[in-house]
Structures are given as structure tokens and as C-alpha cells.
Design an enzyme around this catalytic site. Structure first.
Site, PDB file in Angstrom:
ATOM      1  N   SER A   7      -9.932  22.706  20.809  1.00 37.39           N
ATOM      2  CA  SER A   7     -10.610  21.597  21.593  1.00 37.39           C
ATOM      3  C   SER A   7     -11.987  21.548  21.104  1.00 37.39           C
ATOM      4  O   SER A   7     -12.782  22.560  21.162  1.00 37.39           O
ATOM      5  CB  SER A   7     -10.474  22.179  23.188  1.00 37.39           C
ATOM      6  OG  SER A   7     -11.774  21.192  23.782  1.00 37.39           O
ATOM      7  N   HIS A  32      -7.691  18.584  19.333  1.00 35.13           N
ATOM      8  CA  HIS A  32      -7.850  18.046  20.530  1.00 35.13           C
ATOM      9  C   HIS A  32      -8.921  17.745  21.301  1.00 35.13           C
ATOM     10  O   HIS A  32      -9.993  18.208  21.000  1.00 35.13           O
ATOM     11  CB  HIS A  32      -7.389  19.393  21.391  1.00 35.13           C
ATOM     12  CG  HIS A  32      -7.324  19.025  23.098  1.00 35.13           C
ATOM     13  ND1 HIS A  32      -5.966  18.660  23.550  1.00 35.13           N
ATOM     14  CD2 HIS A  32      -8.008  19.138  23.911  1.00 35.13           C
ATOM     15  CE1 HIS A  32      -6.103  18.465  24.833  1.00 35.13           C
ATOM     16  NE2 HIS A  32      -7.321  18.843  25.286  1.00 35.13           N
ATOM     17  N   ASP A  34     -11.125  15.810  24.120  1.00 36.87           N
ATOM     18  CA  ASP A  34     -11.353  15.778  25.642  1.00 36.87           C
ATOM     19  C   ASP A  34     -12.302  14.585  25.887  1.00 36.87           C
ATOM     20  O   ASP A  34     -13.540  14.778  25.711  1.00 36.87           O
ATOM     21  CB  ASP A  34     -11.851  17.233  26.173  1.00 36.87           C
ATOM     22  CG  ASP A  34     -10.897  18.500  26.162  1.00 36.87           C
ATOM     23  OD1 ASP A  34      -9.791  18.275  26.709  1.00 36.87           O
ATOM     24  OD2 ASP A  34     -11.000  19.295  25.565  1.00 36.87           O
ATOM     25  N   MET A  36     -13.891  12.594  28.778  1.00 36.27           N
ATOM     26  CA  MET A  36     -14.262  12.816  30.311  1.00 36.27           C
ATOM     27  C   MET A  36     -15.304  11.670  30.711  1.00 36.27           C
ATOM     28  O   MET A  36     -16.255  11.281  29.803  1.00 36.27           O
ATOM     29  CB  MET A  36     -14.960  14.109  30.577  1.00 36.27           C
ATOM     30  CG  MET A  36     -14.172  15.258  30.034  1.00 36.27           C
ATOM     31  SD  MET A  36     -14.909  16.943  30.533  1.00 36.27           S
ATOM     32  CE  MET A  36     -13.711  18.063  29.531  1.00 36.27           C
ATOM     33  N   HIS A  65      -6.909  13.915  25.236  1.00 35.11           N
ATOM     34  CA  HIS A  65      -6.528  14.313  26.570  1.00 35.11           C
ATOM     35  C   HIS A  65      -7.583  13.458  27.438  1.00 35.11           C
ATOM     36  O   HIS A  65      -8.768  13.807  27.513  1.00 35.11           O
ATOM     37  CB  HIS A  65      -6.978  15.743  26.661  1.00 35.11           C
ATOM     38  CG  HIS A  65      -6.934  16.439  28.078  1.00 35.11           C
ATOM     39  ND1 HIS A  65      -7.404  17.433  28.273  1.00 35.11           N
ATOM     40  CD2 HIS A  65      -6.447  15.950  29.231  1.00 35.11           C
ATOM     41  CE1 HIS A  65      -7.211  17.969  29.596  1.00 35.11           C
ATOM     42  NE2 HIS A  65      -6.598  16.637  30.325  1.00 35.11           N
ATOM     43  N   MET A  67      -9.338  12.538  30.625  1.00 38.47           N
ATOM     44  CA  MET A  67      -9.682  12.910  32.128  1.00 38.47           C
ATOM     45  C   MET A  67     -10.679  11.808  32.715  1.00 38.47           C
ATOM     46  O   MET A  67     -11.874  11.815  32.671  1.00 38.47           O
ATOM     47  CB  MET A  67     -10.550  14.505  31.982  1.00 38.47           C
ATOM     48  CG  MET A  67      -9.442  15.479  31.843  1.00 38.47           C
ATOM     49  SD  MET A  67     -10.436  16.804  31.028  1.00 38.47           S
ATOM     50  CE  MET A  67     -10.222  16.266  29.247  1.00 38.47           C
ATOM     51  N   MET A 136      -2.606  22.271  32.748  1.00 34.04           N
ATOM     52  CA  MET A 136      -3.979  22.725  32.747  1.00 34.04           C
ATOM     53  C   MET A 136      -3.944  24.321  33.218  1.00 34.04           C
ATOM     54  O   MET A 136      -3.265  24.406  34.156  1.00 34.04           O
ATOM     55  CB  MET A 136      -4.929  21.720  33.717  1.00 34.04           C
ATOM     56  CG  MET A 136      -4.964  20.552  33.200  1.00 34.04           C
ATOM     57  SD  MET A 136      -5.776  20.456  31.592  1.00 34.04           S
ATOM     58  CE  MET A 136      -7.325  21.411  31.544  1.00 34.04           C
ATOM     59  N   ASP A 174      -3.355  24.082  28.077  1.00 31.23           N
ATOM     60  CA  ASP A 174      -4.873  23.952  27.942  1.00 31.23           C
ATOM     61  C   ASP A 174      -5.874  24.677  29.061  1.00 31.23           C
ATOM     62  O   ASP A 174      -5.741  24.273  30.087  1.00 31.23           O
ATOM     63  CB  ASP A 174      -5.383  22.460  28.032  1.00 31.23           C
ATOM     64  CG  ASP A 174      -6.504  21.907  27.647  1.00 31.23           C
ATOM     65  OD1 ASP A 174      -7.446  22.868  27.148  1.00 31.23           O
ATOM     66  OD2 ASP A 174      -6.681  20.709  27.877  1.00 31.23           O
TER      67      ASP A 174
HETATM   68  C1  DX5 Z   1     -11.143  21.452  29.766  1.00 30.23           C
HETATM   69  C2  DX5 Z   1     -10.598  20.888  28.607  1.00 30.23           C
HETATM   70  C3  DX5 Z   1      -9.987  21.967  27.606  1.00 30.23           C
HETATM   71  C4  DX5 Z   1     -11.074  22.900  27.245  1.00 30.23           C
HETATM   72  C5  DX5 Z   1     -10.349  24.147  26.634  1.00 30.23           C
HETATM   73  O1  DX5 Z   1     -11.365  20.317  30.871  1.00 30.23           O
HETATM   74  O2  DX5 Z   1      -9.435  20.260  28.806  1.00 30.23           O
HETATM   75  O3  DX5 Z   1      -9.603  21.367  26.353  1.00 30.23           O
HETATM   76  O4  DX5 Z   1     -12.189  22.293  26.338  1.00 30.23           O
HETATM   77  O5  DX5 Z   1     -11.534  25.192  26.401  1.00 30.23           O
HETATM   78  P1  DX5 Z   1     -11.277  26.576  26.433  1.00 30.23           P
HETATM   79  O6  DX5 Z   1     -10.326  27.108  25.396  1.00 30.23           O
HETATM   80  O7  DX5 Z   1     -12.827  26.998  26.208  1.00 30.23           O
HETATM   81  O8  DX5 Z   1     -10.874  26.786  27.873  1.00 30.23           O
HETATM   82 ZN    ZN Z   2      -8.339  19.307  27.141  1.00 35.47          ZN
END
Ligand code: DX5
Ligand code: ZN
Length: 214
Positions: A7, A32, A34, A36, A65, A67, A136, A174
Site C-alpha cells: 500500500s 495497492h 488507497d 479516500m 481500493h 474508500m 479489511m 488489507d
Molecule cells: C487502510 C488501507 C490500507 C492500509 C494498509 O484504510 O486500506 O491499505 O494503508 O496499511 P498497513 O499495512 O500499515 O495497515
Molecule cells: Zn487498502
């Protein structure tokens, strides 16, 4: 072998291209990303300008991903970057089947994400249409949180369900993944893991990636 998707939330955004090249050369299977929106989760990350830069630097497929509250808007925004997967949260989508078809219409593999409190049984009538389910193992929004152990039994339940409904569907986990919990994830039936802080804080990132590819 388990696939590893680092990520980039835990990467150094001042040196993002270098960090991405390092993990790609270091043997990761996907990158990956993220996304948001500050509404679905209390954090705001990246939009198409940065995803475009990531797509140029990455030599491995992208795993996006979402969110966000307005999934359709973001699918349309990121489809031109041709990610391998786009995943969206079931908790935030009124018409998952329609959105799956839309993602597929771009030649992208659709995946659904479940928050820690959501149950795999919700996927009974949609699992056959998916390429991947993302479970998750932390509350979405931030990197560096602790792994929630109950995801292990959820993986096992989902593994049984997919054998009945869609054996080709992958299971991704994840959040909080590291060398301590990877074996139990593998034993439960996981195919892909996302790891942010474990990989990016490791002094040897290639070795960190390898340690998860069981
Ligand atoms: C959280 C994200 C993850 C996160 C994982 O909302 O979806 O992808 O960045 O990071 P670690 O491995 O540090 O939990
Ligand atoms: Zn993620």
C-alpha cells in the site's frame, strides 16, 4: 504463493516514483492504491493526478481500493489508468451489481470490500460476479493500525462460500499484515495481502515483500 500488494499510503510522497520503482523491482505482485474522499473515511488521499504519476512509475499492475461515497464517479475517474482491479465497499454501494458491470465494461476486474463488521454472507448473490473480495483487517482510513484477528475466521467462511459459488474468486486481506500473521492468513485461504507500514518501514523492502510471499 500469496501475492503481495504494497500500500503506497505508507510510501514517502516526496519520493513516490522512487518508492514505487523500489517495490516493483523488489518483487511485489501489484501496487495497492488507497483512494479516500474524507467522507466515507476520515482521511483524504489521492486523486487522478497522483494516480497518473503512479501508473507511469509502476511496472506492476495497479490495485485501486476506493474508500469513497460516490463510487461510480471515482470508477469513471480512475478507469483510464487501466488498473488490474478496482474494489469498492459494499457498505457504501446501493447497486453493487450495476457497478460491477460498469467496472467490467472497462476491462477492469471488479472486487468488493468488506469492513471488519460486515459478513461474507452479504455476498451470497454477488460472489459469482466478482474477481476478488477484499476483507479489511483494520478499520479503513489509515495505515499502521493493528491487525483485527477475527478476519481469520471470516477468510475461512468466505473460502467455503467461494468453493460453492465462484472458486476462481480471489481473497485479499488489507491492514496490519506482517510476518507474524501471514502464516495464519495463508492457512485460512488468503490469495493476496496488502501491506503498507510493514513493507515501507522495513530496512530491506524486497526482503519484507518476500517474507509475505508464502
Ligand atoms: C487502510 C488501507 C490500507 C492500509 C494498509 O484504510 O486500506 O491499505 O494503508 O496499511 P498497513 O499495512 O500499515 O495497515
Ligand atoms: Zn487498502
Amino acid at each position: 504463493m500469496i501475492q503481495v500488494a504494497p500500500s503506497i499510503l505508507s510510501a514517502d510522497f516526496g519520493n513516490l516514483a522512487c518508492d514505487i520503482e523500489e517495490i516493483c523491482k523488489g518483487g511485489c505482485d501489484m501496487v495497492h492504491i488507497d483512494v479516500m474522499d474524507g467522507h466515507f473515511v476520515p482521511n483524504l488521499t489521492i486523486g487522478p493526478v497522483i494516480v497518473s504519476a503512479i501508473a507511469k512509475a509502476a511496472t506492476k499492475p495497479l490495485d485501486i481500493h476506493l474508500m469513497v461515497e460516490n463510487n461510480t464517479f471515482f470508477v469513471e475517474l480512475f478507469a483510464p489508468f487501466k488498473p488490474e482491479y478496482i474494489s469498492f465497499h459494499i457498505e457504501e454501494e446501493k447497486h453493487p451489481h450495476r457497478l460491477i458491470q460498469k467496472i467490467r465494461s472497462y476491462g477492469i476486474k471488479p472486487a468488493i470490500v468488506l469492513n471488519p463488521n460486515s459478513t461474507p454472507e452479504e455476498l451470497e448473490y454477488i460472489l459469482a460476479d466478482l474477481d476478488m473480495v477484499l476483507l479489511m483487517s483494520v478499520n479503513p482510513g489509515f495505515g499502521g493500525q493493528c491487525f483485527i484477528d477475527s478476519v481469520i475466521s471470516k477468510v475461512k467462511r468466505l473460502d467455503v462460500m467461494r468453493q460453492r459459488l465462484n472458486p476462481k474468486c480471489l481473497i485479499e486481506v488489507d491492514g496490519g499484515v506482517n510476518d507474524k500473521n501471514i502464516q495464519s492468513l495463508k492457512d485460512a485461504g488468503v490469495d493476496v495481502v496488502v501491506a503498507g507500514s510493514y513493507i515501507f518501514k522495513h530496512q530491506n523492502r524486497a526482503q519484507a515483500i518476500k517474507s509475505l510471499q508464502l
